[in-house]
Structure formats: structure tokens, C-alpha cells
Design an enzyme around this catalytic site. Structure first.
Site, mmCIF file in Angstrom:
data_model
loop_
_atom_site.group_PDB
_atom_site.id
_atom_site.type_symbol
_atom_site.label_atom_id
_atom_site.label_comp_id
_atom_site.label_asym_id
_atom_site.label_seq_id
_atom_site.Cartn_x
_atom_site.Cartn_y
_atom_site.Cartn_z
ATOM 1 N N ASP A 228 -24.482 -7.779 -84.327
ATOM 2 C CA ASP A 228 -24.536 -8.979 -83.495
ATOM 3 C C ASP A 228 -24.689 -8.606 -82.016
ATOM 4 O O ASP A 228 -24.005 -7.692 -81.531
ATOM 5 C CB ASP A 228 -23.214 -9.736 -83.704
ATOM 6 C CG ASP A 228 -23.221 -11.134 -83.110
ATOM 7 O OD1 ASP A 228 -24.013 -11.966 -83.557
ATOM 8 O OD2 ASP A 228 -22.411 -11.388 -82.190
ATOM 9 N N GLU A 301 -29.591 -7.224 -83.876
ATOM 10 C CA GLU A 301 -29.885 -8.567 -83.378
ATOM 11 C C GLU A 301 -30.019 -8.419 -81.866
ATOM 12 O O GLU A 301 -29.035 -8.452 -81.129
ATOM 13 C CB GLU A 301 -28.769 -9.563 -83.710
ATOM 14 C CG GLU A 301 -29.189 -10.987 -83.369
ATOM 15 C CD GLU A 301 -28.200 -11.816 -82.568
ATOM 16 O OE1 GLU A 301 -28.400 -13.018 -82.425
ATOM 17 O OE2 GLU A 301 -27.204 -11.251 -82.052
HETATM 18 C C1 NOJ Z 1 -25.396 -14.197 -82.420
HETATM 19 C C2 NOJ Z 1 -25.001 -14.912 -83.657
HETATM 20 O O1 NOJ Z 1 -26.090 -14.944 -84.534
HETATM 21 C C3 NOJ Z 1 -24.531 -16.271 -83.235
HETATM 22 O O2 NOJ Z 1 -24.355 -17.116 -84.336
HETATM 23 C C4 NOJ Z 1 -23.281 -16.110 -82.438
HETATM 24 O O3 NOJ Z 1 -22.873 -17.378 -81.938
HETATM 25 C C5 NOJ Z 1 -23.484 -15.173 -81.249
HETATM 26 N N1 NOJ Z 1 -24.229 -13.991 -81.609
HETATM 27 C C6 NOJ Z 1 -22.173 -14.728 -80.687
HETATM 28 O O4 NOJ Z 1 -21.534 -13.855 -81.559
#
Ligand code: NOJ
Length: 590
Positions: A228, A301
């Protein structure tokens, strides 16, 4: 390496962008299905999906033909951001089950031949994490505060935030604490909600702790981690002011901009994103994964652009994959799609990495709905009842075409739960049901992500469409979900579920995931005019033709249709016509 793909029918000219490769580790060509645990299947009837519910439905995924499952977070959490606020990285939240349930899920998935990727949230913890509680109770400059980004405020009495950064969810990125003695005190940084304090990744204790978390889940048998906010953990020294936006998931273009260079509009240039020391962290994690048997993967991500910059996360010795958000955010326009596909393959080939493709996830409006908007493919941050509504039928038609285009590309592809049913976004969810912190943090200007997180419909006639045995659902489902239920589609020719199953089977049979890409130009319409709005390429022996818009394209002679996203036409002399907003895969036989 197979140097050149089969030349297509003589009338077409080809331009090779990416040669076919040999079979490699599973993640190079895997189709990975994202399970959002709260909304996949509810085993205990409390209205929130859970791990036993997922395990009981894994057969659906094996039958669908995907290679792996990515589970969004199921760890102990107060659920202020749907689990992306972790209070204990080594335990399962009671909402979702127990560690024994996680083990059972892993066992069943592996028995079915499915790999399992879990989410890792290293940028921030929950404010309920023992470390943060300890930090609040401790003094400025303590070891406890040193795990996070606490700073003194600016201005008289330190009453102004330490810098001008804003949260990705809206509002300031800093919150002031009350010191244990009751006086107004320091501020802590949170790129997201105030319940998600950012860790200080220059602190070796933080690095050691998260590596230990990796080992904890690797020991339990996971095949990889989706990381993440992989571009946000390290901040520029001194935390300098930044006058740009802190955009990420809600930072897309509004449909008035093209993205011919693969731009996501994410604005990754700020001092909170894409800092060089990140790469040392990933090299270290790569070494941790390397200590385990088999091929384990790290997936970034990272909302980073341009593509060459993103590719730095997947250099040898770092991560294995990075999500291709430039592809997801590209408008439904042939030149834009062609440019982003070319840029993606070139940038990843340059570093020897696989390219990924994704159209939907838990952070964006579902692609069937985005593609039904007035500017197809534009990306509002949520849609509400008073917003312009997508054209559902047109969006589904384009969504199926976009999926068949995506699955025909070489590389690895991500499928978000429910897209195999053609599910639209819930665009009329009552505002008082919304739970995404982006809704209230933006002062109710951004509806946020709840509409793509609505519980799945499994059976048209069961309570909660089969999501939960009691009929309870944490977000209400629209009545239209009955028509999309899995049991209404299974075995029904032409259904979206059967389209996905067929496409995944043919993709595997034709080895498209490790295949080639050569653009094919020269297709015509049924009147012999050059076909506009068309994206055509050859992957190994398969010609993929996507009509992206209102045009049409006639297949060359000798191209035998394998899969089509919608009904096809024919010319007077019996040649196949691919109509508007339709994709076809055809085997080149001569
Ligand atoms: C990316 C995640 O996919 C999202 O759902 C989340 O709110 C943020 N990162 C913070 O962790």
C-alpha cells in the site's frame, strides 16, 4: 525468446513493441483477482464479509480461471479506512475471523492451485496501534514519538501545522495532539485520515518491525504482498512545504485531459512521494522474500509517473510488479490507449519487468460505470444520486470490450471482485450510508469509494443476493444487482461471467500472458475505408481487435474468432465485422 510474432494477414502492417518471452515465475503472466474481504462473502451473517466466507467461495475463483487472489487488509483494525488502518499486523480482525481462518483460507487456495497475495500497509499504522498510543503518552523527542513523524508546530505557540501539506482524503495532513499534561502539543503527519499516522521510515526500528511482519506472513505461506502507498513511505528531508496537491487515488484528470503519455494526473512530484531511499527498502524486502522457497512477489501500489519512473520500482532486486494506473486512468480513446500500452511495455521491458494491467479496484469507480459516463473513462471520485448517471448498458458493453482488450495484452492482469459479473458502481447509494473518510474529509464534495465496495450478488433470489445468510449487508445493494447475480450468469452463453471464463481459458491456452505485442495497422470498415477508433495488435497467433468508439473493423481473411465481447456483424461476402465498442480475439490461420 520468440523473436517475432506470426505475421498477420497480408493487408496488415505490424510494428513490434514487445517480443514473446519464455514462461517465467507465476507472477509474470498471472491473472490476479482482488478480494475485498468486507464485501466478497459473509460467512457469519453479520453483514460484513469474512475469511470463512471467502474460503467457502474459492471454488468460484478456481472455476473462473484466475491464477491468484489478492486480499485487501483483514488485520486487526478499528476500520476507520476499511482496514487500511492496521492496529496489529500479526492478527486477524474479529470482524473477519481468526488466524486459524487465515490459515484455512491459504490451505484451501493452495489446494485449488491459487496463489495468495496479502496487503501490507507500511506507510501508516492505525492510531489504535500500540506504538501510536505509546507515542501519544510519551514526551516529544522520545523513542516512542520517533517511530512516527511528530513535529513542533509553526507560528505563535506552535499553533500552525509544521508544513502546508494536505491529506489525500482532503483537509490538513497534520493533527495536533494534547500532551499528557493537558497542554496543546506537537503535530503528527498523516497523508490519509488522522486515524492513520505516518511512520518514520528513516527509523531502523520501523524497518525491522515491518520486515518481521513480512516474515510472519511468509512463514504462514503467503505468495506475496501488495504494498500500500509504496511510493509514499519516505518523505523529503525537512518536510518542505509543497504547493501542489497531495493527489493519489482521487487525483485523476476530469476527462478534459488526454493521457497520451500515460499520465495518471496523480501529481507524484511532491516531497511526500517517490523519494530515492524507498528503493533501498525494497531491495531489502526482496532479500527477505528470497530467503523463502518458491517465487514470492512484491506488488507496488505506486501512483508514480511517468512510466519510466514507475519502472524503477520493478528493477532487478526490487519489487516484482507495479500496478499500471496509467492504463486504468486512460480515457476510452484508441490513440490514448495505444500510447499507454506502448509506453508501459517499453518502460517495463527496459528493466526486464513484467507489465501489469488493471481496470478496476476498491479505490475507483467500477470500469463498467466509468465507461458509461459522458466522457468515457473519466474518473470522478465516486458518483451519487444527484450526479450525472452513467449509461449502464453502454458502460457494460464498453466494459466487456475493455476487459477483453486488457486480457489480450501480454503481462499480468488484475480483476476486481464483481467485474466478472459486469457489476456497475452503486451510483445511488444514500449519502448517510457512506463510510469512506474521503466523503466527510472533503467536506462532502467527493462522494468517495463506497459505490465500488458494495457486497457482491451471488444468488438473485436469496437474501442480500446470497452475500450473507441473514440478508444483512454493511452497505445496501442496488436492486439491479439481482440481474448481475452469479447464479443468473453461470452457464449462460454470452453472460459476462462466461465471457471472463472463456477469455481466461483462451488466454492460458494461447499463452497470451507471456506473449508478444505488435501493433497491426491497415484494418478497414465494411466499405473499405480505413477503420478509425481501432486498436489492433497481434499477440503470438492471436489478433486482438478492439473498436474503441463508434467505428467498426472488418477482420482479415483467415482470422477465426476465438472470443468476442459482444455480438459481431458480417459483410455481404461473409467477412466478420467488429462493431462499435467491441473487442475480438481471432486466431490467425494463414
Ligand atoms: C491505498 C488503498 O488502496 C486505499 O484504499 C487506502 O485508503 C489508502 N491506500 C490508504 O491506506
Amino acid at each position: 525468446m520468440t523473436p517475432t510474432p506470426r505475421p498477420p494477414a497480408a493487408a496488415l502492417s505490424t510494428t513490434l513493441v514487445h517480443p514473446a518471452g519464455p514462461a517465467g515465475p507465476w507472477w509474470r503472466d498471472a491473472v490476479i483477482y482482488q478480494v475485498y474481504p468486507r464485501s466478497f462473502a459473509d460467512g457469519d451473517g453479520d453483514g460484513v464479509g469474512d475469511l470463512p466466507g471467502i474460503t467457502a467461495r474459492l471454488d468460484h475463483l478456481a472455476d473462473l480461471g484466475v491464477d491468484a487472489v489478492w486480499l485487501s487488509p483483514f488485520y486487526r483494525s478499528p476500520q476507520r479506512d476499511a482496514g487500511y488502518d492496521v492496529a496489529d499486523y500479526r492478527d486477524v480482525d474479529p470482524l473477519f475471523g481468526t488466524l486459524a481462518d487465515a490459515d484455512a483460507l491459504l490451505d484451501r487456495a493452495h489446494a485449488l492451485g491459487l496463489r495468495v497475495v496479502v496487503d501490507l500497509v507500511p506507510n501508516h499504522t492505525s492510531a489504535d496501534h500500540p506504538w501510536f498510543r505509546g507515542a501519544l503518552a510519551a514526551a516529544p523527542d522520545s523513542v516512542e514519538r520517533g517511530r512516527y513523524l511528530f513535529r513542533d508546530g509553526r507560528g505563535p505557540g506552535g499553533s500552525e501545522p509544521p508544513n502546508n501539506w494536505t491529506s489525500v482524503f482532503g483537509g490538513p495532513a497534520w493533527t495536533r495532539v494534547t500532551e499528557p499534561d493537558g497542554t496543546p502539543g506537537q503535530w503528527y503527519l498523516h497523508l490519509f485520515d488522522s486515524s492513520q499516522p505516518d511512520l518514520d521510515w528513516s527509523n531502523p526500528e520501523v524497518r525491522d518491525e515491518l520486515e518481521d511482519v513480512l516474515r510472519f506472513w511468509l512463514d504462514r505461506g503467503v505468495d506475496g504482498f501488495r504494498v500500500d502507498v509504496a511510493h509514499g513511505m519516505v518523505k523529503a528531508p525537512g518536510l518542505p512545504d509543497w504547493d501542489g496537491t497531495t493527489a493519489m487515488i482521487d487525483g485523476g484528470h476530469d476527462g478534459t485531459l488526454g493521457s497520451e503519455d500515460g499520465a495518471t494526473g496523480a501529481g507524484s512530484a511532491g516531497p511526500m512521494w517517490d523519494q530515492e531511499p524507498l528503493h533501498d527498502i525494497y531491495r531489502s524486502w526482496n532479500r527477505v522474500l528470497g530467503q523463502y522457497e518458491g517465487d514470492r512477489a512484491l506488488v507496488a501500489e505506486a501512483w508514480v509517473e511517468p512510466m519510466e519512473r514507475l519502472a524503477r520500482y520493478v528493477r532487478p532486486g526490487e519489487m516484482q510488479q507495479a500496478f499500471n494506473f496509467a492504463f486504468l486512468t486512460t480515457l476510452w480513446a484508441a490513440p490514448d490507449l495505444r500510447a499507454v500500452v506502448t509506453a508501459s511495455l517499453r518502460a517495463n521491458d527496459e528493466v526486464g519487468a513484467t507489465t501489469t494491467w488493471v481496470l478496476s479496484n476498491h479505490d475507483v469507480v467500477r470500469h463498467t460505470s466509468r465507461l458509461g459516463l459522458a466522457v468515457p473513462g473519466s474518473r470522478p471520485n465516486g458518483i451519487g444520486a444527484t450526479d450525472p448517471q452513467p449509461d449502464e448498458a453502454l458502460g457494460l458493453r464498453r466494459g466487456r470490450a475493455a476487459t477483453l482488450l486488457m486480457l489480450g495484452l501480454p503481462g499480468s492482469a488484475y480483476v476486481y471482485q464483481g467485474e466478472e459479473l459486469g457489476l456497475p458502481e452503486h451510483t445511488t447509494l444514500a449519502d448517510d450510508e457512506r463510510q469512506d473518510p474521503a466523503w466527510w474529509r472533503s467536506g462532502h464534495t467527493e462522494r468517495g469509494r463506497d459505490g465500488c465496495r458494495v457486497p457482491l450478488p451471488w444468488s438473485a433470489d436469496a437474501p442480500a443476493y446470497g452475500f450473507s445468510p441473514t440478508g444483512a449487508t454493511w452497505l445496501s445493494q442496488p436492486a439491479s444487482y439481482a440481474r448481475y447475480a452469479a447464479d443468473r450468469q453461470r452457464g449462460v452463453p454470452g453472460s459476462t461471467l462466461e465471457l471472463y471464463r472463456t477469455a481466461l481459458r483462451v488466454r492460458r491456452e494461447q499463452a497470451l500472458g507471456t506473449g508478444s505485442l505488435a501493433w497491426a495497422d491497415g484494418l478497414t470498415t465494411s466499405t473499405g475505408a480505413p477503420a478509425g477508433d481501432v486498436l489492433a495488435f497481434v499477440n503470438r497467433d492471436v489478433l486482438v481487435v478492439a473498436v474503441v468508439g463508434a467505428s467498426e473493423a472488418v477482420l482479415p481473411p483467415g482470422a477465426a474468432v476465438l472470443v468476442a465481447s459482444g455480438p459481431l456483424g458480417a459483410t455481404g461476402d461473409g467477412r466478420v465485422v467488429v462493431p462499435a465498442d467491441t473487442t475480438v480475439w481471432a486466431l490467425l490461420t494463414d
